[in-house]
Design a protein around this motif. Structure first.
Motif, PDB file in Angstrom:
ATOM      1  N   UNK A   1     106.258 -68.111 -38.415  1.00  0.00           N
ATOM      2  CA  UNK A   1     107.409 -68.852 -38.934  1.00  0.00           C
ATOM      3  C   UNK A   1     107.641 -70.061 -38.040  1.00  0.00           C
ATOM      4  N   UNK A   2     107.968 -71.186 -38.637  1.00  0.00           N
ATOM      5  CA  UNK A   2     108.340 -72.359 -37.840  1.00  0.00           C
ATOM      6  C   UNK A   2     109.826 -72.299 -37.517  1.00  0.00           C
ATOM      7  N   UNK A   3     110.203 -72.777 -36.314  1.00  0.00           N
ATOM      8  CA  UNK A   3     111.628 -72.706 -35.965  1.00  0.00           C
ATOM      9  C   UNK A   3     112.448 -73.709 -36.777  1.00  0.00           C
ATOM     10  N   UNK A   4     111.794 -74.748 -37.290  1.00  0.00           N
ATOM     11  CA  UNK A   4     112.484 -75.688 -38.179  1.00  0.00           C
ATOM     12  C   UNK A   4     111.549 -76.007 -39.326  1.00  0.00           C
ATOM     13  N   UNK A   5     111.816 -75.394 -40.460  1.00  0.00           N
ATOM     14  CA  UNK A   5     110.876 -75.511 -41.562  1.00  0.00           C
ATOM     15  C   UNK A   5     110.957 -76.878 -42.234  1.00  0.00           C
TER      16      UNK A   5
ATOM     17  N   UNK B   1     113.158 -62.532 -30.696  1.00  0.00           N
ATOM     18  CA  UNK B   1     112.011 -63.113 -31.396  1.00  0.00           C
ATOM     19  C   UNK B   1     110.869 -63.432 -30.430  1.00  0.00           C
TER      20      UNK B   1
ATOM     21  N   UNK C   1     118.571 -74.798 -32.290  1.00  0.00           N
ATOM     22  CA  UNK C   1     118.122 -73.534 -32.893  1.00  0.00           C
ATOM     23  C   UNK C   1     118.343 -72.419 -31.885  1.00  0.00           C
TER      24      UNK C   1
ATOM     25  N   UNK D   1     117.412 -68.287 -31.314  1.00  0.00           N
ATOM     26  CA  UNK D   1     116.646 -67.125 -31.781  1.00  0.00           C
ATOM     27  C   UNK D   1     116.959 -65.935 -30.886  1.00  0.00           C
TER      28      UNK D   1
ATOM     29  N   UNK E   1     100.310 -64.442 -39.615  1.00  0.00           N
ATOM     30  CA  UNK E   1     101.630 -64.748 -40.151  1.00  0.00           C
ATOM     31  C   UNK E   1     102.478 -65.440 -39.069  1.00  0.00           C
TER      32      UNK E   1
ATOM     33  N   UNK F   1     103.476 -57.980 -35.239  1.00  0.00           N
ATOM     34  CA  UNK F   1     104.393 -58.777 -34.408  1.00  0.00           C
ATOM     35  C   UNK F   1     104.892 -59.966 -35.203  1.00  0.00           C
ATOM     36  N   UNK F   2     106.065 -60.432 -34.845  1.00  0.00           N
ATOM     37  CA  UNK F   2     106.538 -61.703 -35.370  1.00  0.00           C
ATOM     38  C   UNK F   2     105.951 -62.812 -34.505  1.00  0.00           C
ATOM     39  N   UNK F   3     105.878 -64.019 -35.008  1.00  0.00           N
ATOM     40  CA  UNK F   3     105.508 -65.165 -34.169  1.00  0.00           C
ATOM     41  C   UNK F   3     106.226 -66.408 -34.691  1.00  0.00           C
ATOM     42  N   UNK F   4     107.201 -66.867 -33.903  1.00  0.00           N
ATOM     43  CA  UNK F   4     107.936 -68.091 -34.231  1.00  0.00           C
ATOM     44  C   UNK F   4     107.271 -69.236 -33.490  1.00  0.00           C
TER      45      UNK F   4
END
Lengths: 282, 115
Positions: free
Chosen positions: A134-138, A261, A256, A258, A132, A224-227
């Protein structure tokens, strides 16, 4: 039982991965408070260039740099890039080289800002890998969901967790086999990129070991999260748990911010510049 | 540049930055609602909190709930478990509210990200 974090660092002529590893280890100490093992070919270099490394790295293990002669284009934001050596093919040796019973392996360009990964050690799982993200700028990237458009789910060797166990050993042995026969496997899995990538090898291994199915039963999701910030973005500043970047869009950037994160910073040049400033205090 | 155009582009940049920050805050909120305990993963929801609270009133031992992976979790102390869930929920919500306040208060790109 010992728990710890393993990092790999093999410098090329422009990017100092050892420096990144020390900064990464510093953040591991700050947020996870775990021992850190660095696996590198630059044992003399770390002693002479960064004598303070012992504050953050507990074990240094020498291995020769991988000799797969791969090169890769490294972007520095939108307007600059360099074609450089890419010595990334040692990840499959993490199982054999880790000094710990339970190990988290992370890339040196991962900025940890929370303690979520500690939950790994409470699970009954023998192997977990990041999936899983997330992109920092989708909306501006090609998707990282699959290894190729018509193929299997992508797993990120950026964060791995394993215990010294038969199941984990089987994964790493299979990755070694895939590495040895990479041209065959990349053809089978419709991967157009010719150079070896750990992410792809682990994705193939996971797919094979779970019965060639797209199941989510195994491996379990890593806690964990992963940006993800690509190498076309620019790291501006890190102040403890606050990370500021410029995320690219078509021909420009948007700022951006965060907090708390876990951020994978792929722009090695801006990361190294920031670490240079940070290490002036060491 | 024509001032009318400059102002419109400035607003466009602000809106783009604001929307991206909103997306980040919401994604972080959802990730912060995930609770790991005894090797199990739970996404904390109002329903889970209420359900566990209800269970605690009916009986206090031998309680079982399924985690996010459909693995049964035998709860040894239901009151403690409810406390943990509430703590995760309030902590994640509080951070989200604090983060969102920066959007409500700041009407410029500089204000949103301090760059």
């Amino acid at each position: 039982m010992t728990n710890g974090v393993v990092l790999f660092a093999f410098n090329n002529k422009n990017i100092d991965y050892v420096k990144q590893a020390i900064y990464c280890a510093k953040r591991v100490k700050q947020y996870l408070n775990l021992p850190v093992q660095l696996i590198t070919d630059a044992v003399d270099y770390i002693e002479s260039a960064y004598p303070f490394y012992k504050n953050y790295i507990d074990i240094v293990t020498y291995v020769p740099a991988p000799s797969n002669n791969a090169t890769k284009t490294f972007n520095d934001g939108l307007y600059s890039s360099k074609r450089l050596e890419w010595k990334n093919s040692s990840r499959n040796s993490a199982y054999a080289l880790s000094a710990f019973d339970k190990t988290i392996v992370i890339d040196t360009d991962l900025l940890i800002s929370n303690n979520k990964l500690l939950s790994c050690f409470d699970t009954a799982e023998d192997f977990m890998i990041a999936n899983h993200y997330n992109l920092i700028n989708q909306g501006v990237e090609p998707s990282f969901d699959r290894v190729s458009n018509r193929s299997i789910s992508m797993y990120w060797a950026t964060i791995l967790y394993f215990t010294k166990s038969n199941a984990a050993k089987t994964v790493f042995d299979l990755v070694s086999h895939i590495k040895d026969n990479y041209n065959y496997y990349r053809t089978v899995y419709d991967i157009t990129e010719t150079k070896f990538r750990n992410d792809f090898a682990f994705s193939i291994a996971v797919h094979m070991m779970r019965g060639f199915e797209n199941s989510t039963e195994w491996p379990k999701q890593l806690p964990s999260d992963m940006w993800v910030s690509t190498d076309q973005d620019v790291l501006v500043n890190v102040d403890n748990n606050v990370i500021k970047l410029l995320a690219h869009k078509s021909y420009d950037y948007i700022p951006v911010k965060l907090t708390d994160a876990t951020v994978h910073v792929m722009n090695k040049f801006s990361l190294n510049s920031f670490i240079d400033k940070e290490f002036t205090h060491e | 540049m024509d001032q009318r155009l400059a102002k419109a582009l400035e607003f466009s940049n602000f809106l783009e930055t604001q929307n991206n920050q909103k997306r980040i805050f919401l994604a972080q909120y959802k990730e912060n609602l995930v609770h790991y305990t005894h090797g199990h993963k739970f996404t904390v929801t109002r329903e889970l909190i209420n359900f566990c609270h209800l269970l605690s009133e009916i009986q206090d031992e031998g309680l079982v709930v399924l985690d996010d992976n459909d693995i049964p979790f035998v709860i040894s102390n239901i009151d403690e478990f409810v406390k943990e869930l509430l703590s995760v929920y309030t902590s994640a919500s509080h951070k989200y509210a604090t983060d969102y306040e920066t959007i409500r208060k700041n009407k410029s790109v500089q204000g949103l990200v301090d760059l």
